[in-house]
Design a protein around this motif. Structure first.
Motif, short mmCIF file in Angstrom:
data_model
loop_
_atom_site.label_atom_id
_atom_site.label_comp_id
_atom_site.label_asym_id
_atom_site.label_seq_id
_atom_site.Cartn_x
_atom_site.Cartn_y
_atom_site.Cartn_z
N LYS A 234 -9.07 51.65 31.10
CA LYS A 234 -8.22 50.47 31.31
C LYS A 234 -7.20 50.78 32.40
O LYS A 234 -6.95 51.93 32.74
CB LYS A 234 -7.50 50.07 30.02
CG LYS A 234 -6.44 51.07 29.55
CD LYS A 234 -5.72 50.56 28.32
CE LYS A 234 -4.62 51.53 27.87
NZ LYS A 234 -3.91 51.04 26.67
N ARG A 235 -6.61 49.71 32.93
CA ARG A 235 -5.57 49.83 33.96
C ARG A 235 -4.24 49.38 33.39
O ARG A 235 -4.15 48.40 32.66
CB ARG A 235 -5.91 48.98 35.19
CG ARG A 235 -4.76 48.90 36.20
CD ARG A 235 -5.02 47.87 37.27
NE ARG A 235 -3.88 47.72 38.17
CZ ARG A 235 -2.97 46.77 38.09
NH1 ARG A 235 -3.05 45.84 37.13
NH2 ARG A 235 -1.98 46.70 38.96
N GLU B 99 -9.55 54.54 22.21
CA GLU B 99 -8.86 53.36 21.67
C GLU B 99 -9.44 52.92 20.33
O GLU B 99 -9.11 51.83 19.84
CB GLU B 99 -8.97 52.20 22.66
CG GLU B 99 -8.26 52.44 23.98
CD GLU B 99 -6.76 52.27 23.86
OE1 GLU B 99 -6.30 51.75 22.83
OE2 GLU B 99 -6.04 52.65 24.80
N ILE C 237 -7.58 56.23 32.20
CA ILE C 237 -6.49 55.25 32.26
C ILE C 237 -5.93 55.29 33.67
O ILE C 237 -5.60 56.35 34.19
CB ILE C 237 -5.41 55.54 31.20
CG1 ILE C 237 -4.34 54.45 31.25
CG2 ILE C 237 -4.82 56.92 31.33
CD1 ILE C 237 -3.36 54.49 30.10
N SER D 133 -13.52 58.94 30.00
CA SER D 133 -12.56 57.88 29.71
C SER D 133 -11.34 58.03 30.62
O SER D 133 -10.82 59.13 30.81
CB SER D 133 -12.14 57.92 28.25
OG SER D 133 -11.51 59.15 27.94
N THR E 225 -17.51 46.64 39.19
CA THR E 225 -16.77 47.47 38.24
C THR E 225 -17.06 48.94 38.51
O THR E 225 -17.92 49.29 39.33
CB THR E 225 -17.16 47.14 36.80
OG1 THR E 225 -18.53 47.52 36.57
CG2 THR E 225 -17.01 45.64 36.52
N TYR F 44 -6.74 59.77 26.72
CA TYR F 44 -7.79 59.62 27.72
C TYR F 44 -8.08 60.96 28.39
O TYR F 44 -7.18 61.80 28.56
CB TYR F 44 -7.38 58.60 28.77
CG TYR F 44 -7.39 57.17 28.27
CD1 TYR F 44 -8.53 56.39 28.41
CD2 TYR F 44 -6.29 56.61 27.64
CE1 TYR F 44 -8.56 55.08 27.95
CE2 TYR F 44 -6.31 55.31 27.16
CZ TYR F 44 -7.45 54.56 27.32
OH TYR F 44 -7.48 53.26 26.86
#
Length: 613
Positions: free
Chosen positions: A431-432, A329, A405, A403, A423, A450
């Motif tokens: 990220k979600r 990102e 997603i 990484s 976490t 990702y």
């Protein structure tokens, strides 16, 4: 040539949940789901005597024609009747088309379509009547002048012409299809999508609309000349001069020289740079260009690669900054000092290219996302004798090798990325994205580069009462999306999470069947992995389900969602699969079942609860 076994369904799979149907024409046995007869009970299926399979059934062209024929005629009639400039319409071509169509349809004795053509002819005759011209004497001078100067609006006339041209083409196709006897196939090809999506025998999972050759973004985000001051430039050049003996070549041809500073080591093709603390002057440069990135997020670059081009002969070939250690990102900033050099950009299939002159003290901002769709480089320019120095800032960390997603439904809402308690930890950054249904999975170009794509959705799809979908259709959609992801991001790993059990026994049987279909699909592709949730068994227990804190008992009103303990185990299962510290449970069961992976998922009750990740 392989003989087709008509005693088995063409899918060549066993399905205990489907009733068998025999075609009256070819005597082929079909599964109820494979021929889209899921709405018929078993008793009604046994009474079928004239049913024909999708391979034998042909829509009759005699008698009552398909509804699409009438849709075409109604569309033409409505478009013609809606025109306000009736005297400007030349309907002679349509009269000829209708006459030809009528002659062709008469041989089929299609009385209904002939009557429709007759009524349409009458409407066109009415349209040929002249318009009534209003008496201008009744209007004011202003309105009179406006009427005298009035002209046909070009955009409206263009739209009318496009509609007439489109209808003309459709009527020609319809006429040809009736002449050749292929009216049924033409109508099926033009028909809109049905509410209940059809089940295909062999679904076409190719995705020509999402290819690696697509270019969904620009080659760079922004470019600004004079981004740093002359004072900061002089300080940088003085610092770089002291490092002159430490510069090293990247190849045998000495195409360019580099030196690296960063919190972590940085490795790319042909070169490996160890970690080295960045001096204060580089942090000053980063602070100076941070406000110039516009509305983008604040820069978090922790590395700087300094490259020296002694003259125009020195260059860097076309490449991508797509190393797995770069934040997917993040943005990549390049500050240029010295001689002006041209950077060339080219997309994946070489259909688009751009050039940008990098001037002295300029700033170029690109994204890690664009690296998957654009290559860039600085080609030799022998006429340039001056030296150019570039400083490229990136956000690099070994954690980005994992990484992730997460494309998940409401059961993943409490799965948090980050560091600290509760976490997935620093080694699983990501990220979600909320995805409630399989059909809501995002397109590949909307995901990002990702390394891991985790998919956990489907329970709402198979449990939907408003828009029911067959399992074959849902698996087809899931497989098509996964192929899109693998095409655009070939280095990514796709982890499909098996559906979780519920507190509804009728739904749990459907969950087990759907998980078997997911398992069958996953073994066809190398980059697709399975996140096996067999630790939860075949029924959502009170231990793993939601808990009523006030009543101190399981929350009976929620039959689908995990509780605190269930989410903890579920998140640990995702983390274990992403990091890859253990073998997939489905793969272990597959190996132990001697290749009978069709029933491997059924062993969840025997091995799941005793083998948590």
């Amino acid at each position: 040539m392989k003989t087709v076994d008509k005693n088995k369904c063409p899918c060549n799979k066993s399905d205990g949940t489907s009733t068998k149907i025999i075609c009256a024409a070819c005597k082929q046995v079909w599964h109820q789901k494979c021929c889209n007869c899921t709405g018929l009970p078993a008793a009604a299926i046994k009474k079928l005597t004239r049913w024909q399979c999708p391979a034998c059934y042909v829509c009759p062209a005699l008698g009552k024609l398909p509804a699409t024929v009438y849709t075409e005629l109604r569309a033409m009639r409505d478009t013609l009747s809606a025109l306000t400039l009736r005297d400007s319409i030349n309907s002679s071509s349509y009269q000829q088309e209708i006459a030809s169509l009528r002659a062709s349809a008469s041989s089929f004795d299609a009385s209904e379509i002939l009557s429709k053509i007759d009524s349409l002819q009458k409407e066109i005759q009415e349209l040929k009547s002249p318009l009534v011209t209003p008496d201008k004497s009744e209007f004011s001078p202003t309105i009179k002048a406006a009427l005298d100067n009035a002209t046909i609006v070009p955009e409206s006339l263009k739209m009318i012409q496009e509609n007439l041209s489109h209808l003309n083409n459709r009527m020609t196709q319809l006429q040809d299809s009736i002449k050749t006897g292929n009216a049924a196939s033409y109508c099926r090809s033009q028909a809109p999508a049905a509410t209940d999506s059809p089940v295909l025998i062999q679904p076409n999972t190719s995705s020509p609309h999402v290819l690696k050759t697509q270019t969904p973004c620009k080659p760079y985000e922004s470019y600004e000349a004079g981004a740093i001051s002359q004072e900061l430039k002089a300080e940088l050049l003085e610092f770089i001069e002291t490092l002159d003996p430490e510069f090293t070549g990247v190849d045998q041809n000495e195409s360019r020289q580099v030196i690296y500073f960063g919190d972590y080591s940085y490795k790319y093709t042909g070169k490996n740079h160890p970690a080295r603390p960045a001096p204060p002057v580089l942090m000053k440069v980063l602070d100076s260009v941070d406000p110039k990135t516009g509305d983008k997020r604040s820069l978090k670059a922790n590395s700087c690669l300094i490259t020296r081009y002694r003259s125009g002969v020195n260059h860097i070939p076309m490449h991508r900054d797509d190393e797995i250690m770069i934040d997917p990102e993040s943005y990549i900033m390049t500050v240029s000092l010295g001689a002006k050099r041209t950077m060339t950009f080219c997309n994946n299939d070489d259909t688009k290219s751009e050039s940008l002159d990098l001037e002295d003290c300029s700033l170029l901002v690109t994204s890690r996302f664009a690296q998957d769709f654009w290559r860039h480089g600085i080609l030799p320019q022998n006429e340039i004798s001056g030296e150019r120095i570039s400083l490229t800032f990136r956000e690099i960390s070994p954690h980005f090798m994992n990484s992730t997603i997460l494309l998940g439904d409401s059961n993943t809402a409490k799965v948090a990325f980050g560091t600290g308690s509760g976490t997935l930890g620093a080694w699983v950054p990501g990220k979600r994205v909320k995805v409630g249904h399989i059909e809501a999975l995002p397109d590949a170009v909307d995901i990002g580069p990702y390394r891991n794509i985790v998919i956990h959705t489907g329970i709402n799809s198979i449990n939907s009462r408003f828009q029911p979908r067959s399992d074959a259709y849902l698996i087809h959609v899931l497989e098509k999306k996964c192929k899109d992801y693998m095409t655009v991001y070939p280095r990514a790993k796709i982890h499909i999470s098996m559906l979780l059990p519920t507190r509804l026994r009728r739904l749990n049987h459907h969950v087990e069947c759907f998980n078997r279909a997911i398992l069958d699909m996953s073994y066809q592709y190398k980059n697709i992995r399975i996140i096996d949730n067999s630790m939860f068994g075949s029924f959502l227990s009170d231990e793993h389900g939601r808990w009523d804190v006030k009543e101190h008992k399981p929350l009976a009103s929620d039959s689908l969602h995990l509780g605190k303990m269930g989410i903890r185990l579920f998140a640990a299962n995702i983390k274990t699969a992403v990091i890859g510290k253990s073998k997939s449970q489905s793969r272990v069961r597959f190996n132990s079942s001697q290749g009978r992976y069709g029933g491997a998922a059924g062993a969840a009750q025997h091995q799941g609860a005793s083998n948590p990740p």
